[in-house]
Write an enzyme that holds these catalytic residues in place. Structure first.
Site, PDB file in Angstrom:
ATOM      1  CB  ALA A  30      -0.843   0.278   1.105  1.00 42.11           C
ATOM      2  N   GLY A  34       5.789   8.293   1.014  1.00 40.71           N
ATOM      3  CA  GLY A  34       6.696   8.449   2.098  1.00 40.71           C
ATOM      4  C   GLY A  34       7.717   6.952   1.343  1.00 40.71           C
ATOM      5  CG  HIS A  35       6.194   3.030   1.221  1.00 41.29           C
ATOM      6  ND1 HIS A  35       4.700   3.280   1.772  1.00 41.29           N
ATOM      7  CD2 HIS A  35       6.619   1.993   1.893  1.00 41.29           C
ATOM      8  CE1 HIS A  35       4.418   2.636   2.852  1.00 41.29           C
ATOM      9  NE2 HIS A  35       5.191   1.894   3.028  1.00 41.29           N
TER      10      HIS A  35
END
Ligand code: PAF
Length: 278
Positions: A30, A34-35
């Site tokens: 998901a 940020g990832h």
């Protein structure tokens, strides 16, 4: 498309890159900005990048939180390969990661798990270290990237790597925020639109506490007052701690590395955030 959905495929591919500097970005999927920021940083600093997508059951305390956790492998893989189609994605099954028993091993965390998320979510960090250690074992990264939103997790992983002599450099990465300041999290999408907008007050409150040279008691009072204005948000804790030991500080000062942490729940979703105190 370098997507491996079982250990055998992963082992086969990983062998081909053994001489390369390898960066690992462990995720539960998901993916949000940020990832993607972690992946972009890993790209700059390594020859090959491996992103893992695995919703790790042993770090959830609450089955409803686990079942509600958003899963969308195809969109995640597309977002990663938009950054670079050569990034390796490992999305194993539960059986791959827990062949015998879905079980968190006990880890000595030097007391770092006795507070905040560790106190509220028993066994959570054992589950995190269990899966991170399995992922490190199969990927054997030179560097691994973790966001500072989960600052306690980051310190616990750093402590584990040091204690266990694991030759991987842990790279902390700054928190990425939504436009209203809410720290990005896969759980944010479980909030209604109105609550997600309202949740911007959390970071605004942290900023006010961090930038006004406030004393510890004044910080706690301010946070209590701000949460009282947002009664649907339950405040679990607000704590000024030493960054290294995660112990509550006697007083806030500008000399030591200190950080303010909060955890709250709203609409059944747990949100955490933190800020450096200057
Ligand atoms: O931070 C996370 O998303 C998870 O705790 C991690 C590090 C991927 C382990 O499951």
């Amino acid at each position: 498309m370098p997507l491996y959905q079982n250990l055998e495929a992963l082992h086969r591919e990983r062998k081909k890159y053994l001489g390369n500097q390898c960066g690992l970005v462990p995720t539960m999927g998901a993916l949000h900005q940020g990832h993607l920021a972690l992946i972009e940083r890993a790209q700059i600093e390594n020859e090959t990048v491996w992103v893992t997508i695995f919703v790790n059951p042993t770090q959830f305390n609450n089955p409803s939180d686990l079942h509600a956790y958003p899963v969308r492998l195809k969109e995640d893989v597309d977002a990663i390969h938009k950054i670079n189609p050569n990034i390796h994605v490992f999305a194993p099954s539960i059986k791959d990661m827990y062949p015998k028993q879905v079980h968190a091993e006990l880890h000595a965390c030097n007391g770092l798990d006795a507070v905040m998320e560790g106190a509220d979510r028993p066994n959570h960090f054992n589950g995190v270290i269990t899966i991170v250690s399995k992922l490190f074992e199969v990927i054997n990264p030179n560097r691994a990237y973790f966001g500072e939103k989960d600052f306690q997790q980051l310190q616990i992983i750093k402590n584990w790597v040091k204690t266990a002599n694991i030759p991987t450099t842990i790279v902390p990465c700054s928190i990425v925020r939504e436009n209203n300041g809410l720290a990005m999290s896969s759980r944010n999408e479980l909030l209604t639109k109105a609550t997600r907008a309202e949740a911007g007050f959390i970071y605004k409150t942290l900023e006010q506490c961090a930038s006004n040279g406030m004393k510890k008691e004044a910080i706690y009072d301010h946070i209590t007052n701000m949460f009282a204005k947002h009664p649907t948000f339950t405040l679990h804790y607000a704590l000024c701690v030493d960054e290294t030991t995660l112990k509550e500080v006697a007083e806030v000062n500008a000399l030591d590395k200190q950080r303010l942490f909060v955890a709250t729940s709203v609409e059944g979703v747990r949100l955490i955030d933190n800020i450096a105190l200057k």
